[in-house]
Design a protein around this motif. Structure first.
Motif, PDB file in Angstrom:
ATOM      1  N   SER A  80       0.868  -1.177   0.000  1.00  0.00           N
ATOM      2  CA  SER A  80       0.000   0.000   0.000  1.00  0.00           C
ATOM      3  C   SER A  80       0.908   1.232   0.000  1.00  0.00           C
ATOM      4  O   SER A  80       1.193   1.797   1.070  1.00  0.00           O
ATOM      5  CB  SER A  80      -0.923   0.014   1.219  1.00  0.00           C
ATOM      6  N   PRO A  81       1.392   1.636  -1.172  1.00  0.00           N
ATOM      7  CA  PRO A  81       2.306   2.782  -1.236  1.00  0.00           C
ATOM      8  C   PRO A  81       1.768   4.020  -0.530  1.00  0.00           C
ATOM      9  O   PRO A  81       2.530   4.786   0.075  1.00  0.00           O
ATOM     10  CB  PRO A  81       2.466   3.007  -2.743  1.00  0.00           C
ATOM     11  N   GLN A  82       0.481   4.233  -0.590  1.00  0.00           N
ATOM     12  CA  GLN A  82      -0.145   5.374   0.064  1.00  0.00           C
ATOM     13  C   GLN A  82      -0.127   5.229   1.583  1.00  0.00           C
ATOM     14  O   GLN A  82      -0.110   6.198   2.323  1.00  0.00           O
ATOM     15  CB  GLN A  82      -1.592   5.495  -0.437  1.00  0.00           C
ATOM     16  N   GLY A  83      -0.177   3.998   2.037  1.00  0.00           N
ATOM     17  CA  GLY A  83      -0.152   3.719   3.464  1.00  0.00           C
ATOM     18  C   GLY A  83      -1.498   3.487   4.109  1.00  0.00           C
ATOM     19  O   GLY A  83      -1.575   2.980   5.236  1.00  0.00           O
ATOM     20  N   ARG A  84      -2.590   3.820   3.435  1.00  0.00           N
ATOM     21  CA  ARG A  84      -3.912   3.716   4.061  1.00  0.00           C
ATOM     22  C   ARG A  84      -4.389   2.263   4.190  1.00  0.00           C
ATOM     23  O   ARG A  84      -5.321   1.986   4.945  1.00  0.00           O
ATOM     24  CB  ARG A  84      -4.938   4.530   3.278  1.00  0.00           C
ATOM     25  N   ASP A 106      -2.276  -1.197  -9.994  1.00  0.00           N
ATOM     26  CA  ASP A 106      -2.399  -0.191  -8.944  1.00  0.00           C
ATOM     27  C   ASP A 106      -3.857   0.207  -8.792  1.00  0.00           C
ATOM     28  O   ASP A 106      -4.562   0.407  -9.782  1.00  0.00           O
ATOM     29  CB  ASP A 106      -1.592   1.063  -9.291  1.00  0.00           C
ATOM     30  N   LEU A 107      -4.295   0.337  -7.554  1.00  0.00           N
ATOM     31  CA  LEU A 107      -5.650   0.792  -7.241  1.00  0.00           C
ATOM     32  C   LEU A 107      -5.574   2.173  -6.609  1.00  0.00           C
ATOM     33  O   LEU A 107      -4.886   2.359  -5.600  1.00  0.00           O
ATOM     34  CB  LEU A 107      -6.338  -0.186  -6.293  1.00  0.00           C
ATOM     35  N   GLU A 133       7.834   3.224 -10.338  1.00  0.00           N
ATOM     36  CA  GLU A 133       7.564   3.648  -8.974  1.00  0.00           C
ATOM     37  C   GLU A 133       6.110   4.137  -8.881  1.00  0.00           C
ATOM     38  O   GLU A 133       5.580   4.707  -9.839  1.00  0.00           O
ATOM     39  CB  GLU A 133       8.514   4.772  -8.567  1.00  0.00           C
ATOM     40  N   PRO A 134       5.438   3.878  -7.760  1.00  0.00           N
ATOM     41  CA  PRO A 134       4.046   4.331  -7.625  1.00  0.00           C
ATOM     42  C   PRO A 134       3.921   5.845  -7.806  1.00  0.00           C
ATOM     43  O   PRO A 134       4.772   6.604  -7.330  1.00  0.00           O
ATOM     44  CB  PRO A 134       3.678   3.919  -6.198  1.00  0.00           C
TER      45      PRO A 134
END
Length: 267
Positions: free
Chosen positions: A27-31, A103-104, A86-87
């Motif tokens: 989860s690149p965003q972290g959420r 990717d979502l 890279e995201p």
């Protein structure tokens, strides 16, 4: 918001890409960091759709985990090929193998699901015309005892899962049914024909990747409502002549959604 055929098509595509393969999940965003960590390194077992909901199943031996995704208005998957970049942006979920990935971004929901959560989801959804286990009797029971307009009932996910504004407008036109008619005044024969039409039309949507509702004999005349879209009978054609009778297509708001219909063909 994507209609049900989009989710079924997406599930099939992701099954082909990842089914039976060990995947890296982040989860690149972290959420969704904790959820991603819970399934990272497991085998992507299956993807399936229930109406507008997408489920991923992951396995590792006897252990199974589920991820529930609802795209909502803004959610979308982007496919990737190796070497994966890279995201970019707010990537909620990344699934990858050595040669492909996805990717979502922007979903309404992306969460770990437990069996009790799935049971609750299925209990609150109506039958999905694209699922083999769909029971149209449940939809008929809900419609036939309701005073709400048929046009509203078709959009209620508790009555039928996966129907959006386009299918709602077009299937009612094809059936010649006034969307304002109360559900309890719908004939059983009308419901059966409408259900079978929904099943057939949504299967076409899964195969083609886009909604196609015009019968061959009517597939001419005025262009589609937007570029690269197939023609529709009434959807987004307010004020334009009906393709069958020439009467201007009407537009109204029903339960906060735009409703299109022909007052002559849908008496």
């Amino acid at each position: 918001m994507p209609e049900g055929h989009t989710l079924h098509r997406l599930a099939r595509r992701q099954q082909r890409l990842f089914g039976g393969r060990r995947v890296r999940v982040t989860s690149p965003q972290g959420r969704f960091a904790d959820g991603a960590a819970a399934v990272d390194g497991m085998t992507f077992h299956a993807a399936e759709a229930w109406g507008k909901h997408l489920l991923h199943r992951y396995r590792d031996g006897r252990t199974e985990q589920m991820v529930h995704i609802h795209l909502g208005l803004y959610g979308a998957f982007t496919e990737l090929t190796a070497p994966l970049p890279e995201p970019v942006g707010q990537v909620r979920l990344r699934i990858e193998t050595e040669d492909t990935g996805t990717d979502l971004r922007g979903p309404t929901a992306c969460e770990i699901y437990h069996p009790v959560d799935l049971d609750a989801l299925i209990a609150r959804l109506g039958p999905d015309p694209l699922r083999r286990d769909a029971d149209p009797e449940r939809a008929w029971a809900a419609m036939s005892r309701s005073s709400r307009p048929i046009g509203a009932l078709l959009m209620d996910q508790k009555v039928i899962a996966g129907i959006g504004n386009v299918y709602r407008a077009e299937v009612l036109f094809r059936a010649g049914i006034d969307p304002m008619r109360p559900g309890k005044r719908l004939l059983r024969t009308e419901f059966d024909e409408m259900w079978l039409d929904l099943v057939a039309l949504m299967k076409v949507g899964v195969r083609r990747g886009r909604i196609h509702v015009i019968r061959p004999e009517d597939d001419h005349g005025a262009p589609a409502y937007a570029a690269n879209r197939p023609r529709t009978y009434v959807y987004r054609r307010a004020g334009e002549p009906c393709r069958i009778c020439g009467t201007p297509v009407l537009l109204a708001e029903l339960e906060a959604r735009k409703l299109y219909w022909c007052p002559v063909c849908q008496e």
